[in-house]
Design an enzyme around this catalytic site. Sequence first.
Site, mmCIF file in Angstrom:
data_model
loop_
_atom_site.group_PDB
_atom_site.id
_atom_site.type_symbol
_atom_site.label_atom_id
_atom_site.label_comp_id
_atom_site.label_asym_id
_atom_site.label_seq_id
_atom_site.Cartn_x
_atom_site.Cartn_y
_atom_site.Cartn_z
ATOM 1 N N PRO A 13 61.319 -4.735 42.436
ATOM 2 C CA PRO A 13 62.025 -4.142 43.564
ATOM 3 C C PRO A 13 62.330 -2.656 43.385
ATOM 4 C CG PRO A 13 63.463 -5.643 42.364
ATOM 5 C CD PRO A 13 62.086 -5.822 41.817
ATOM 6 N N ASN A 14 62.127 -1.946 44.472
ATOM 7 C CA ASN A 14 62.415 -0.513 44.618
ATOM 8 C C ASN A 14 61.458 0.395 43.862
ATOM 9 O OD1 ASN A 14 64.728 -0.918 46.340
ATOM 10 N ND2 ASN A 14 65.754 -1.693 44.521
ATOM 11 N N ARG A 21 62.795 8.050 44.741
ATOM 12 C CA ARG A 21 64.026 7.357 44.341
ATOM 13 C C ARG A 21 64.578 7.970 43.056
ATOM 14 N NH1 ARG A 21 64.284 1.743 41.162
ATOM 15 N NH2 ARG A 21 66.528 1.497 41.118
ATOM 16 N N TYR A 26 63.927 8.491 37.384
ATOM 17 C CA TYR A 26 62.598 7.875 37.437
ATOM 18 C C TYR A 26 61.452 8.874 37.557
ATOM 19 C CZ TYR A 26 65.411 3.722 38.192
ATOM 20 O OH TYR A 26 66.328 2.723 38.046
ATOM 21 N N ASN A 75 57.323 -4.486 34.980
ATOM 22 C CA ASN A 75 58.578 -3.781 35.193
ATOM 23 C C ASN A 75 59.276 -4.546 36.308
ATOM 24 O OD1 ASN A 75 60.707 -2.129 35.869
ATOM 25 N ND2 ASN A 75 59.556 -0.233 35.638
ATOM 26 N N ALA A 78 65.423 -4.417 38.807
ATOM 27 C CA ALA A 78 66.742 -5.040 38.671
ATOM 28 C C ALA A 78 66.662 -6.537 38.385
ATOM 29 C CB ALA A 78 67.575 -4.789 39.928
ATOM 30 N N HIS A 81 67.588 -8.107 34.907
ATOM 31 C CA HIS A 81 68.949 -8.424 34.474
ATOM 32 C C HIS A 81 69.513 -9.684 35.130
ATOM 33 C CE1 HIS A 81 68.318 -4.380 33.135
ATOM 34 N NE2 HIS A 81 68.168 -3.990 34.379
ATOM 35 N N ASP A 88 61.308 -17.908 32.981
ATOM 36 C CA ASP A 88 60.639 -19.208 32.923
ATOM 37 C C ASP A 88 59.157 -19.069 33.238
ATOM 38 O OD1 ASP A 88 63.025 -20.457 32.288
ATOM 39 O OD2 ASP A 88 63.361 -21.264 34.303
ATOM 40 N N GLU A 99 57.307 -6.277 28.753
ATOM 41 C CA GLU A 99 58.339 -5.751 29.650
ATOM 42 C C GLU A 99 58.406 -4.241 29.474
ATOM 43 O OE1 GLU A 99 63.230 -5.886 29.925
ATOM 44 O OE2 GLU A 99 62.192 -7.434 28.780
ATOM 45 N N HIS A 101 60.149 -0.441 31.093
ATOM 46 C CA HIS A 101 61.109 0.261 31.945
ATOM 47 C C HIS A 101 60.851 1.752 31.814
ATOM 48 C CE1 HIS A 101 63.316 -3.397 32.683
ATOM 49 N NE2 HIS A 101 63.207 -3.653 31.388
ATOM 50 N N ARG A 108 72.088 3.533 30.130
ATOM 51 C CA ARG A 108 72.564 3.433 31.503
ATOM 52 C C ARG A 108 73.740 2.458 31.596
ATOM 53 N NH1 ARG A 108 67.772 2.918 35.483
ATOM 54 N NH2 ARG A 108 69.463 3.466 36.910
#
Length: 142
Positions: A13-14, A21, A26, A75, A78, A81, A88, A99, A101, A108
């Site tokens: 998302p985003n 953004r 970023y 990535n 949000a 978290h 799963d 993973e 970021h 942060r």
Amino acid sequence: MQKKMKILIVNGPNLNLLGVREPGIYGSESFECYLPALQAKYPDVEIEYYQSNIEGEMINKMQEVGFTYDGIILNAGAYTHTSIALGDCIRALKCPVIEVHISNVHQREEFRHKSMISAACKGVICGFGLKSYELALLSFIK
């Protein structure tokens, strides 16, 4: 002829708003500008890209390729978290997931320090801007 390695990059998302953004966090480059350069730099790897703001769509895409591709770079934004479902899914796949970021999540807000997916992943790379994706890709190549 050697078969090309197949890697899927999944952005959550985003992340479709990269470049506009919060550029202080970023950066100012969109992923659509970054991806062709990454693909050109690694022509022997088939790099596909998928972005969704919807958790279930991300899971569907990862399940679609997770038994035949060589790896997934994720990535989760949000959802990192909050999503037990993504964790799963990763555990169920045959291929490894890394993973990533863009920012260093540990510098942060406190809620970003906890990942619900890290334990299911092969590794975690954060804080190197868009270069985080290339570092993940290199871990699959090497």
